[in-house]
Design a protein around this motif. Structure first.
Motif, mmCIF file in Angstrom:
data_model
loop_
_atom_site.group_PDB
_atom_site.id
_atom_site.type_symbol
_atom_site.label_atom_id
_atom_site.label_comp_id
_atom_site.label_asym_id
_atom_site.label_seq_id
_atom_site.Cartn_x
_atom_site.Cartn_y
_atom_site.Cartn_z
ATOM 1 N N ASP A 1 39.098 62.486 54.531
ATOM 2 C CA ASP A 1 40.313 62.577 54.109
ATOM 3 C C ASP A 1 40.802 64.026 53.703
ATOM 4 N N ASP A 2 40.135 64.232 52.463
ATOM 5 C CA ASP A 2 40.140 65.661 51.800
ATOM 6 C C ASP A 2 39.183 65.876 50.978
ATOM 7 N N ILE A 3 39.074 67.123 50.251
ATOM 8 C CA ILE A 3 37.911 67.443 49.493
ATOM 9 C C ILE A 3 37.711 66.768 48.310
ATOM 10 N N SER A 4 38.705 65.937 48.163
ATOM 11 C CA SER A 4 38.417 64.929 46.544
ATOM 12 C C SER A 4 37.292 64.199 46.563
ATOM 13 N N SER A 5 36.826 63.894 47.826
ATOM 14 C CA SER A 5 35.634 62.991 48.145
ATOM 15 C C SER A 5 34.264 63.613 47.485
ATOM 16 N N ILE A 6 34.418 65.062 47.137
ATOM 17 C CA ILE A 6 33.330 65.575 46.613
ATOM 18 C C ILE A 6 32.997 65.132 45.370
ATOM 19 N N PHE A 7 33.890 64.464 44.607
ATOM 20 C CA PHE A 7 33.678 63.842 43.197
ATOM 21 C C PHE A 7 32.480 62.694 43.474
ATOM 22 N N PHE A 8 32.576 61.769 44.544
ATOM 23 C CA PHE A 8 31.517 60.889 44.769
ATOM 24 C C PHE A 8 30.331 61.159 45.577
ATOM 25 N N ILE B 1 26.155 58.479 51.097
ATOM 26 C CA ILE B 1 25.561 57.898 49.646
ATOM 27 C C ILE B 1 25.565 59.180 48.599
ATOM 28 N N GLY B 2 26.169 58.880 47.514
ATOM 29 C CA GLY B 2 26.504 59.611 46.456
ATOM 30 C C GLY B 2 25.599 58.947 44.934
ATOM 31 N N TYR B 3 25.301 59.908 44.149
ATOM 32 C CA TYR B 3 24.870 59.465 42.814
ATOM 33 C C TYR B 3 25.263 60.575 42.016
ATOM 34 N N ARG B 4 25.883 60.208 40.763
ATOM 35 C CA ARG B 4 26.250 60.778 39.671
ATOM 36 C C ARG B 4 25.342 60.295 38.377
ATOM 37 N N SER B 5 24.701 61.314 37.764
ATOM 38 C CA SER B 5 23.744 60.913 36.825
ATOM 39 C C SER B 5 24.336 60.511 35.618
ATOM 40 N N ALA B 6 23.345 59.798 34.824
ATOM 41 C CA ALA B 6 23.605 59.478 33.372
ATOM 42 C C ALA B 6 23.715 60.736 32.543
ATOM 43 N N MET B 7 24.511 60.522 31.260
ATOM 44 C CA MET B 7 24.808 61.561 30.467
ATOM 45 C C MET B 7 24.608 61.269 29.206
ATOM 46 N N THR C 1 26.742 55.306 44.949
ATOM 47 C CA THR C 1 27.853 54.675 45.836
ATOM 48 C C THR C 1 27.523 55.080 47.142
ATOM 49 N N LEU C 2 27.935 53.884 47.988
ATOM 50 C CA LEU C 2 27.603 53.987 49.578
ATOM 51 C C LEU C 2 28.940 53.539 50.039
ATOM 52 N N GLY C 3 29.227 54.609 50.976
ATOM 53 C CA GLY C 3 30.261 54.456 51.870
ATOM 54 C C GLY C 3 30.279 54.566 53.226
ATOM 55 N N ILE C 4 31.065 53.911 54.047
ATOM 56 C CA ILE C 4 31.140 53.667 55.568
ATOM 57 C C ILE C 4 32.345 54.024 55.964
ATOM 58 N N LYS C 5 32.508 54.945 57.184
ATOM 59 C CA LYS C 5 34.030 55.131 57.602
ATOM 60 C C LYS C 5 33.399 55.007 59.209
ATOM 61 N N HIS C 6 34.319 54.078 60.185
ATOM 62 C CA HIS C 6 34.175 54.196 61.439
ATOM 63 C C HIS C 6 35.364 53.922 62.070
#
Length: 452
Positions: free
Chosen positions: A53-60, A247-253, A295-300
């Protein structure tokens, strides 16, 4: 010149918002802030980890950066309007004395949550990007005379996260990405102190203590801040032209908050402080681990004008086992709150309809699992419970290089019981507190994206 001026104005406005607005009230499980994207929110974040959709997906998922050619800049602003109220409340001291007070009405203040994203295709298969977000936050605020004052008056956590990223399109069907998170956190906790109970429980007891009497109440404020570091990783698969899997991963802090504690005392409290050496200004600290998220996302594309999205996210909230505030003053006992949270799961389904070359309509539903394990661990500071999302919105291409997105979400939460016991560790001076939280929220999110 016009394009350069537009870019400068957008970047300046969004950065000013990130620095000066209050990204302090999230409406996701625990105290995470999911509201990072207007385009994704309009479909309840279904498939956001697969991008598109737009580049905001890079957070996830930073690997989705390879979907956006050229230079992209996006500013987001979410307005969160929660309603959190305590009903049928009752409270008593550890000695059985009734604790009186109001139920304070809505303890969830409104908040504005900004976000900023930028990406640049530096080579045909290489991309660099930057995000500026508030990934965690909370604010609750109650009147000084409310019935749960000994368990919490005000709670505030704010985070500011800067993340440079890089992504590589390794093959036409595989992209990889990663980023380094640099985060500043600050927190402030306030509560009333039942000095009547503290003095009566003292060994030996301090004469004159009246447990639960508001005329003897004291006040405590603890605040601190810290810098912490983490990373993100992402994979984007395109097995077919009409299907993407991300598939995205954000680490613990680890966050080690260092700061100060201050106390306001009644006349009885002054005597108690003089005799015990406690309840005096002192340094304080608290350590928490902000959880990792997968996170796991699918677009079809199910038809030329219809796209189906699905998302599953897992967050390791079980890291939040207890909150301990330690004081530099050896006469001041540590403050302990048992949390013992469970891990959380978020599931979303959504659809996008391309109504025209310029207009996209979206809707979605989601379930966000509450992470508080029982009424005995639900506190006024974070009265977390299950959430059910209903979202819709639209994206409109103003011209070839500029897109406006808007989303609205209503979140329903079932009533959630609270049953805090004075016999639990850390609660002796706070007393017993029970009641039912009723919660809901409305979220409006908008964004402006520019492409070059």
């Amino acid at each position: 010149m016009k394009k350069q001026s537009g870019v400068f104005m957008l970047v300046s406005a969004v950065l000013a918002g990130v620095l000066f607005l209050l990204p302090s009230t999230g409406w996701s499980a625990g105290f995470a802030i999911r509201e990072q994207s207007a385009s994704a929110q309009s479909s309840a974040y279904a498939g956001v980890s697969a991008g598109g959709d737009d580049i905001s997906s890079i957070f996830f998922n930073p690997a989705t950066m390879t979907l956006y050619e050229g230079i992209n800049i996006s500013g987001q602003l979410a307005w969160i309007v929660p309603d959190i109220e305590l009903k049928d409340a009752s409270a008593s001291t550890t000695f059985g004395n009734p604790i009186t007070g109001s139920t304070s009405g809505n303890i969830g203040p409104q908040a504005l949550v900004p976000a900023f994203y930028a990406s640049w295709q530096v080579l045909p298969d290489w991309f660099i990007g930057l995000s500026f977000n508030a990934p965690f936050g909370l604010t609750t605020s109650a009147d000084s005379g409310w019935i749960g004052r000994y368990h919490g008056l005000g709670s505030r956590l704010r985070t500011y996260n800067l993340e440079p990223m890089i992504a590589w399109k390794a093959t036409p069907w595989l992209s990889l990405g990663g980023g380094v998170q640099v985060q500043y956190s600050d927190a402030r906790l306030t509560s009333a102190i039942d000095l009547g109970t503290v003095g009566t429980s003292n060994v030996p007891p301090v004469p004159g203590g009246m447990p639960g009497d508001p005329s003897q109440d004291g006040f405590a404020a603890v605040e601190g801040d810290d810098w912490s570091y983490g990373f993100s990783l992402g994979v984007l698969l395109t097995p077919r032209n009409d299907t993407r899997i991300g598939i995205g991963y954000r680490s613990a802090m680890d966050v080690d908050l260092e700061g100060e504690a201050e106390f306001g005392l009644s006349a009885y409290g002054e005597i108690l402080s003089l005799l015990s050496g406690a309840l005096q200004p002192t340094g304080g600290s608290a350590s928490i681990t902000l959880p990792e998220m997968v996170t796991l996302g699918i677009k079809h594309d199910v038809a030329p004008d219809w796209t189906f999205g699905a998302e599953v996210a897992w967050t390791r909230w079980s890291r939040f086992d207890r909150l301990v505030v330690e004081f530099d003053n050896p006469s001041q006992p540590d403050e302990l709150t048992l949390e013992e949270w469970d891990d959380g799961v978020f599931v979303a389904l959504g659809v996008t309809y391309r109504a025209s070359d310029r207009l996209r309509l979206r809707t979605g539903v989601a379930y966000d699992q509450g992470v508080v394990p029982s009424p005995e661990r639900r506190t006024p500071r974070i009265p977390d419970s299950d959430r059910y999302w209903l979202s819709f919105g639209a994206g409109y291409d103003i011209n070839e290089s500029m897109t406006f997105d808007a989303a609205y979400t209503h979140i329903f939460s079932p009533d959630a019981r609270m049953n805090l016991q004075a016999s639990d560790p850390g609660n002796e001076a706070r007393g017993n507190l029970s009641g039912t939280f009723t919660s809901s929220a409305d979220i409006l999110n908008t964004s402006l994206t520019m492409k070059f």
